[in-house]
Design a protein around this motif. Structure first.
Motif, PDB file in Angstrom:
ATOM      1  N   LEU A  52      -1.203  -0.724   2.486  1.00 48.07           N
ATOM      2  CA  LEU A  52      -0.163  -0.066   1.965  1.00 48.07           C
ATOM      3  C   LEU A  52       1.333  -0.704   2.144  1.00 48.07           C
ATOM      4  O   LEU A  52       1.943  -0.325   1.501  1.00 48.07           O
ATOM      5  CB  LEU A  52      -0.333   1.394   2.567  1.00 48.07           C
ATOM      6  N   LEU A  58       3.775  -2.537  -3.174  1.00 43.73           N
ATOM      7  CA  LEU A  58       4.876  -1.630  -3.350  1.00 43.73           C
ATOM      8  C   LEU A  58       5.568  -1.821  -4.665  1.00 43.73           C
ATOM      9  O   LEU A  58       5.974  -0.658  -5.246  1.00 43.73           O
ATOM     10  CB  LEU A  58       5.704  -1.585  -1.952  1.00 43.73           C
ATOM     11  N   HIS A  86       2.335   1.991   8.479  1.00 40.59           N
ATOM     12  CA  HIS A  86       2.739   1.527   7.358  1.00 40.59           C
ATOM     13  C   HIS A  86       4.117   2.050   7.077  1.00 40.59           C
ATOM     14  O   HIS A  86       4.328   2.931   6.314  1.00 40.59           O
ATOM     15  CB  HIS A  86       1.637   2.242   6.096  1.00 40.59           C
ATOM     16  N   PHE A  89       5.614   1.607   3.330  1.00 38.06           N
ATOM     17  CA  PHE A  89       5.077   2.680   2.659  1.00 38.06           C
ATOM     18  C   PHE A  89       5.488   3.956   2.645  1.00 38.06           C
ATOM     19  O   PHE A  89       5.821   4.830   1.585  1.00 38.06           O
ATOM     20  CB  PHE A  89       3.483   2.535   2.462  1.00 38.06           C
TER      21      PHE A  89
END
Length: 168
Positions: A52, A58, A86, A89
């Motif tokens: 992630l 992203l 993460h 994220f």
């Protein structure tokens, strides 16, 4: 098979190991976002092994989320460690809260919680066990079956992992 279906043509149908799992998840997520699939479903007990925080992912999620009627649905047993594991994220999730729905089902036993990515014709089943074994879900029937399992768990879930936690 068109480019928006199942595994990328050069990907093995089955995979094993943490690196192979990460690569398969990343490839499937990139494939789904680049194809403009309107709904991406990510299901895992805790998302510990998911990529992630990958910068390419992203960027791709950002472009994807700007499209019309996009929904990233995340279902976990718990989201306790997602912000710690993460952080990029987590920041992205705040910026695109309108496109992300997170739900938790803590009552579901960890051993019964599937690890899946479902996005249109793209499907991936992964396992976190000692081998991190997984497989691409190439058949519509497999994806339908897993969507039924996800729906059953979702019915026992609650909203979780708020984009903007409340504080005093």
């Amino acid at each position: 098979m068109d480019t928006a279906s199942a595994a990328p043509t050069d990907a093995p149908r089955r995979f094993s190991g943490p690196v192979a799992l990460r690569d398969a998840l990343l490839g499937a997520l990139l494939q789904a976002t680049e194809a403009g699939v309107p709904r991406i479903e990510c299901i895992d007990a805790d998302f510990a092994a998911w990529p992630l925080d990958d910068a390419r992912l992203l960027r791709s999620l950002t472009a994807w989320a700007r499209g019309p009627q996009r929904r990233l649905f995340m279902l976990a047993r718990e989201f306790d460690d997602v912000a710690r594991r993460h952080p990029r994220f987590t920041v992205w999730r705040r910026q695109f809260a309108h496109a992300v729905e997170c739900r938790a089902a803590p009552e579901v036993d960890r051993s019964e919680f599937p690890a899946l990515l479902l996005a249109g014709d793209v499907g991936l089943q992964a396992g976190a066990g000692p081998r991190f074994a997984g497989r691409w879900l190439d058949e519509d029937a497999d994806r339908r079956t897993w969507r039924g399992v996800v729906e059953a768990i979702t019915q026992r879930s609650e909203a979780a992992f708020p984009a903007h936690p409340l504080g005093l």
